[in-house]
Structure formats: structure tokens, C-alpha cells
Design a protein around this motif. Structure first.
Motif, PDB file in Angstrom:
ATOM      1  N   LEU A  86       0.935  -1.111   0.178  1.00 64.27           N
ATOM      2  CA  LEU A  86      -0.143   0.115   0.112  1.00 64.27           C
ATOM      3  C   LEU A  86       0.906   1.147  -0.064  1.00 64.27           C
ATOM      4  CD1 LEU A  86      -2.858  -0.847   2.641  1.00 64.27           C
ATOM      5  CD2 LEU A  86      -2.991  -0.951  -0.013  1.00 64.27           C
ATOM      6  N   PRO A  89       2.305   1.942  -3.756  1.00 61.26           N
ATOM      7  CA  PRO A  89       1.416   2.766  -4.820  1.00 61.26           C
ATOM      8  C   PRO A  89       1.184   4.204  -4.071  1.00 61.26           C
ATOM      9  CG  PRO A  89       0.552   0.388  -4.110  1.00 61.26           C
ATOM     10  CD  PRO A  89       1.915   0.847  -3.159  1.00 61.26           C
ATOM     11  N   LEU A 114      -0.613  -2.595  -6.491  1.00 56.28           N
ATOM     12  CA  LEU A 114      -1.845  -2.679  -6.269  1.00 56.28           C
ATOM     13  C   LEU A 114      -2.566  -4.095  -6.285  1.00 56.28           C
ATOM     14  CD1 LEU A 114      -3.117   0.671  -7.883  1.00 56.28           C
ATOM     15  CD2 LEU A 114      -2.824   0.301  -5.500  1.00 56.28           C
TER      16      LEU A 114
END
Length: 138
Positions: A86, A89, A114
Motif C-alpha cells: 500500500l 502505490p 496494487l
């Protein structure tokens, strides 16, 4: 804590990816970044600034893989996977907003990151699977 197949898969793909990419950045940064069309040069300071997070990424990948083998590390492995997949990205999206559109290789990396994040979130969502001790997001 017991992990089911999807959870093992999620940690496995996340761990192998993080360990492999981190090792490549640490050990062969010129080759790794050239695959994205980025020429690094020979500045020792820049290379050090790339190798350090590369080694950290490798270590987090090792934690993810260790969570498969040692159940006591399963929650730490999940946290490591979510932080990496997480966090990267998020940084790329900030770059898109502030710097513009990067190369196709970087955009592909964003999609890949992702995808792994989604796999981890699905695998560890609360209430997934059968009753019994499972590692789940709280």
C-alpha cells in the motif's frame, strides 16, 4: 494462528516479490533501474540512497515469507505486506500528481503493487473463510 491457502499465497507472492525486487535494487541497481529506462550513473551517494531501501524491502519480504513458516510471525508478515504494497502505490500516486506520468514500466509496477495489495486485503479480510483461528485484519 493458522493460515489458509489464500493467505499463504498472498504472503508468498508478496514476500517473493519484495525479496526479489529489494535484492535487485540492493545488488544490481543499475540493471534494475535500466529496466525502467532510468540511468543511475556512478554517484556513490545516490547508489547508497537506493541500496538502503532496497535492503529494507528485502528484509520485509523475508518477514512476509517467515510468516508462512512460523505462525507466530503471521500478523507481522501481514503488516509488512500491507505497508509495502500500500505504501509503494501511495508514493507512486503522489508522484503522478506532483511530477506527472512516469514511464510505462513504472505504471506497470503500480498496477502490480496494487494487485498484490488487493490479494492481501482479500485474503486477510475479517470474517473470511471457516470458523477457527485465522489471521485477519481487525
Amino acid at each position: 494462528m493458522t493460515l489458509d491457502r489464500l493467505q499463504n499465497f498472498a504472503l508468498g507472492i508478496a514476500g517473493l516479490s519484495a525479496l526479489g525486487i529489494g535484492a535487485a535494487i540492493t545488488l544490481i541497481p543499475h540493471t534494475f533501474y535500466a529496466s525502467y529506462g532510468i540511468a543511475l550513473g556512478s554517484d556513490p551517494s545516490l547508489l547508497s540512497e537506493l541500496r538502503a531501501p532496497g535492503a529494507c524491502l528485502s528484509a520485509l519480504g523475508a518477514v512476509m515469507l517467515a510468516g508462512i513458516m512460523w505462525r507466530s510471525l503471521a500478523e507481522a508478515a501481514l503488516v509488512a505486506a500491507l505497508v509495502v504494497f500500500l505504501g509503494f502505490p501511495a508514493g507512486r500516486v503522489v508522484g503522478l500528481v506532483l511530477d506527472g506520468v512516469p514511464s510505462a514500466g513504472i505504471l506497470a509496477a503500480l498496477v502490480f503493487e496494487l494487485a498484490i495489495a488487493v490479494i492481501c486485503l482479500v485474503a486477510f479480510r475479517p470474517g473470511r473463510g471457516r470458523a477457527g483461528p485465522r489471521v485477519a485484519l481487525r
